[in-house]
Each structure stands twice: as C-alpha cells, then as structure tokens.
Design a protein around this motif. Structure first.
Motif, PDB file in Angstrom:
ATOM      1  N   GLN A 164      27.696 -27.437 -40.136  1.00 30.43           N
ATOM      2  CA  GLN A 164      27.166 -28.529 -41.392  1.00 30.43           C
ATOM      3  C   GLN A 164      25.588 -27.147 -41.668  1.00 30.43           C
ATOM      4  N   PRO A 165      25.868 -27.161 -42.805  1.00 30.42           N
ATOM      5  CA  PRO A 165      24.775 -25.974 -43.579  1.00 30.42           C
ATOM      6  C   PRO A 165      23.374 -25.991 -42.809  1.00 30.42           C
ATOM      7  N   TRP A 166      23.009 -24.739 -42.643  1.00 26.72           N
ATOM      8  CA  TRP A 166      21.741 -24.301 -41.996  1.00 26.72           C
ATOM      9  C   TRP A 166      21.770 -24.725 -41.015  1.00 26.72           C
ATOM     10  N   THR A 167      22.559 -24.837 -39.968  1.00 27.23           N
ATOM     11  CA  THR A 167      21.831 -25.957 -38.455  1.00 27.23           C
ATOM     12  C   THR A 167      22.470 -24.819 -37.148  1.00 27.23           C
ATOM     13  N   ILE A 168      22.145 -24.525 -36.284  1.00 29.67           N
ATOM     14  CA  ILE A 168      22.183 -24.072 -35.063  1.00 29.67           C
ATOM     15  C   ILE A 168      22.175 -24.920 -33.929  1.00 29.67           C
ATOM     16  N   TYR A 169      23.977 -24.305 -33.545  1.00 32.86           N
ATOM     17  CA  TYR A 169      25.271 -24.994 -32.208  1.00 32.86           C
ATOM     18  C   TYR A 169      24.682 -23.992 -31.865  1.00 32.86           C
ATOM     19  N   VAL A 170      25.154 -24.641 -30.026  1.00 35.83           N
ATOM     20  CA  VAL A 170      24.688 -24.609 -28.814  1.00 35.83           C
ATOM     21  C   VAL A 170      25.544 -25.749 -28.231  1.00 35.83           C
ATOM     22  N   GLY A 171      26.157 -24.485 -26.908  1.00 34.35           N
ATOM     23  CA  GLY A 171      26.569 -25.364 -25.828  1.00 34.35           C
ATOM     24  C   GLY A 171      28.330 -26.064 -26.187  1.00 34.35           C
ATOM     25  N   ASN A 172      28.469 -26.520 -24.616  1.00 35.22           N
ATOM     26  CA  ASN A 172      30.230 -26.795 -24.732  1.00 35.22           C
ATOM     27  C   ASN A 172      29.503 -28.027 -23.884  1.00 35.22           C
ATOM     28  N   PRO A 173      31.176 -29.060 -24.556  1.00 33.95           N
ATOM     29  CA  PRO A 173      30.485 -28.777 -25.644  1.00 33.95           C
ATOM     30  C   PRO A 173      29.268 -29.088 -27.075  1.00 33.95           C
ATOM     31  N   ILE A 174      30.110 -28.506 -27.974  1.00 28.74           N
ATOM     32  CA  ILE A 174      29.378 -27.582 -28.939  1.00 28.74           C
ATOM     33  C   ILE A 174      28.332 -29.094 -30.129  1.00 28.74           C
ATOM     34  N   LYS A 175      27.056 -28.758 -30.131  1.00 32.15           N
ATOM     35  CA  LYS A 175      26.060 -29.830 -30.752  1.00 32.15           C
ATOM     36  C   LYS A 175      25.300 -29.008 -31.631  1.00 32.15           C
ATOM     37  N   ALA A 176      24.826 -29.824 -32.071  1.00 34.89           N
ATOM     38  CA  ALA A 176      23.601 -29.764 -33.056  1.00 34.89           C
ATOM     39  C   ALA A 176      22.559 -29.629 -32.505  1.00 34.89           C
ATOM     40  N   LEU A 177      21.937 -28.221 -32.826  1.00 35.84           N
ATOM     41  CA  LEU A 177      20.133 -27.980 -31.951  1.00 35.84           C
ATOM     42  C   LEU A 177      19.347 -28.427 -32.884  1.00 35.84           C
ATOM     43  N   LYS A 178      19.152 -27.657 -33.624  1.00 39.36           N
ATOM     44  CA  LYS A 178      17.893 -27.855 -34.813  1.00 39.36           C
ATOM     45  C   LYS A 178      18.600 -27.406 -36.103  1.00 39.36           C
ATOM     46  N   LYS A 179      17.803 -27.748 -37.266  1.00 38.55           N
ATOM     47  CA  LYS A 179      17.855 -26.396 -38.837  1.00 38.55           C
ATOM     48  C   LYS A 179      17.535 -26.035 -38.400  1.00 38.55           C
ATOM     49  N   ARG A 180      17.673 -25.139 -39.046  1.00 39.99           N
ATOM     50  CA  ARG A 180      17.609 -23.451 -39.579  1.00 39.99           C
ATOM     51  C   ARG A 180      16.550 -23.089 -40.684  1.00 39.99           C
ATOM     52  N   PRO A 181      15.653 -22.669 -41.039  1.00 37.33           N
ATOM     53  CA  PRO A 181      15.084 -22.659 -42.522  1.00 37.33           C
ATOM     54  C   PRO A 181      16.098 -21.733 -42.981  1.00 37.33           C
ATOM     55  N   SER A 182      16.049 -21.674 -45.192  1.00 36.93           N
ATOM     56  CA  SER A 182      16.858 -20.916 -45.837  1.00 36.93           C
ATOM     57  C   SER A 182      15.897 -20.226 -46.727  1.00 36.93           C
ATOM     58  N   ASP A 183      15.077 -19.764 -46.954  1.00 31.36           N
ATOM     59  CA  ASP A 183      13.693 -19.486 -48.144  1.00 31.36           C
ATOM     60  C   ASP A 183      13.933 -17.968 -47.877  1.00 31.36           C
ATOM     61  N   LYS A 184      13.201 -17.930 -47.305  1.00 31.99           N
ATOM     62  CA  LYS A 184      13.652 -16.208 -46.658  1.00 31.99           C
ATOM     63  C   LYS A 184      14.857 -15.349 -47.048  1.00 31.99           C
ATOM     64  N   MET A 185      16.013 -15.969 -46.537  1.00 28.78           N
ATOM     65  CA  MET A 185      16.768 -15.297 -47.251  1.00 28.78           C
ATOM     66  C   MET A 185      17.574 -15.111 -48.047  1.00 28.78           C
ATOM     67  N   LYS A 186      17.678 -16.919 -48.705  1.00 33.85           N
ATOM     68  CA  LYS A 186      18.270 -16.161 -50.024  1.00 33.85           C
ATOM     69  C   LYS A 186      17.264 -15.941 -50.986  1.00 33.85           C
ATOM     70  N   ARG A 187      15.912 -15.632 -50.479  1.00 32.03           N
ATOM     71  CA  ARG A 187      14.506 -14.725 -51.474  1.00 32.03           C
ATOM     72  C   ARG A 187      15.794 -14.017 -50.984  1.00 32.03           C
ATOM     73  N   TYR A 188      15.061 -12.600 -50.249  1.00 36.44           N
ATOM     74  CA  TYR A 188      15.866 -11.385 -49.290  1.00 36.44           C
ATOM     75  C   TYR A 188      17.198 -11.618 -50.505  1.00 36.44           C
ATOM     76  N   ALA A 189      18.044 -11.923 -50.292  1.00 39.91           N
ATOM     77  CA  ALA A 189      19.231 -11.773 -51.137  1.00 39.91           C
ATOM     78  C   ALA A 189      19.305 -12.271 -52.503  1.00 39.91           C
ATOM     79  N   GLN A 190      18.342 -13.155 -53.324  1.00 39.79           N
ATOM     80  CA  GLN A 190      18.174 -12.851 -54.380  1.00 39.79           C
ATOM     81  C   GLN A 190      17.771 -11.356 -54.992  1.00 39.79           C
ATOM     82  N   GLU A 191      16.975 -10.932 -53.625  1.00 37.11           N
ATOM     83  CA  GLU A 191      16.273  -9.157 -54.434  1.00 37.11           C
ATOM     84  C   GLU A 191      17.031  -8.064 -54.445  1.00 37.11           C
ATOM     85  N   LEU A 192      18.382  -8.488 -53.825  1.00 36.05           N
ATOM     86  CA  LEU A 192      19.826  -7.496 -52.805  1.00 36.05           C
ATOM     87  C   LEU A 192      20.611  -7.749 -54.926  1.00 36.05           C
ATOM     88  N   GLY A 193      20.198  -8.745 -55.850  1.00 38.62           N
ATOM     89  CA  GLY A 193      20.811  -8.754 -56.856  1.00 38.62           C
ATOM     90  C   GLY A 193      21.896 -10.057 -56.329  1.00 38.62           C
TER      91      GLY A 193
END
Length: 178
Positions: free
Chosen positions: A146-175
C-alpha cells in the motif's frame, strides 16, 4: 553498453548488467560495488542501488524503479523464479518442454519507495508510492504494498503509515511534478 543514461550517473566498475542493451538509466543514479543484474532495467531519476544488490531472471525479467527510490545493501530481487513443485526440471539450461513452471513478472518500485537491507522481492511484486520494505523482509509473489506504508517482518506485515509531505515538496523543488 547501456542503451541510454541521463546526467550524473555513477556505476561502479564492478557492477555487472548482463542485459545492458535494453537498460535505460535516468539522471542522478548511483549503482554501487557488487551490483549484479541479469534482467532488463528501467531506472528513473535520483536512484541509489547499494552494494551487493542482485536482480535475477534473465532477459525475460524486468526491474522498474521510478524516481527517488532506493535498494539497500544486499537486496535480492527475483523477476523470474522456478516454482520447484515437481512439474518439471529446474534450471536455466533446461528446455521449455521439460522445465518446471515459472513465476514471472516485473518488479516495480514506485516513486519515493525504498527497499531496506537484505530484503528479498519475488516476481510480480509492486511496491507502491512511498512504501518501505523493512530489512530482511521476504516479499512474496504478487504482493502489492500500500502507498506510504512501512512493512516489516516475516511474514511481512504493515507497521505504520509514512508521512509524504516533505518528500513530495522537496521533489517539486527539484522540478518534478508530483
């Protein structure tokens, strides 16, 4: 020789890209020591492939990495894999008529996604935007993160959501249009 490369591409002399005639590499890409790839490659911009990453599957396999993605040390990606269920013989030199069935499918790592140390990805896996596959995870055939989700373990499972705002903003600053 790689089919096309962008600007600021650094590939370690020890890197091996066996299906290099079809490899497309974007800009600002670093491929470290010990990279071994037997599949087709389609790499976007701002990508890091760390040391001792392997990508297997032969000419029929494909790894697609979108912009701002990373593969950490020791990652193993299998774009084609024998099933090993006794339907035939196993190995790349076995003729198709006698060969075991294969799992096949591209491995796709979407924008902002990351695969951590020693993770293993099987064929036909899609890591959606911003997802993180934790260290040592085994990602099974047909798994879709799933988007913006951190996965861990075996078997693999979702741990928590990951923030996206800063990463998207920095990418926009790069054009980049996000």
């Amino acid at each position: 020789m790689v089919k096309t490369t962008g600007e600021d591409v650094r590939i370690a002399p020890s890197a091996i890209i066996k299906v290099d005639a079809n490899a497309v590499i974007g800009s600002h890409v670093a491929i470290d020591h010990g990279f071994y790839c037997t599949t087709q490659l389609l790499l976007g911009d701002y990508i890091h492939i760390a040391a001792y990453v392997t990508v297997t599957g032969g000419a029929g396999g494909m790894l697609i990495m979108r912009n701002f993605t990373t593969l950490a040390v020791g990652t193993r990606i299998h774009c084609v894999s024998d099933e090993h269920l006794g339907e035939g013989l196993v190995g790349p030199l076995i003729l198709p008529l006698q060969r075991d069935r294969l799992h096949k499918g591209p491995v796709i790592i979407e924008t902002f996604a990351a695969v951590c140390t020693n993770a293993i990805l099987m064929p036909n896996v899609r890591i959606l935007e911003g997802a993180v596959i934790g260290a040592g995870c085994l990602v099974p055939v047909d798994f879709v993160a799933q988007p913006w989700t951190i996965y861990v373990g075996n078997p693999i499972k979702a741990l928590k959501k990951r923030p996206s705002d800063k990463m998207k903003r920095y990418a926009q600053e790069l054009g980049y249009v996000i």
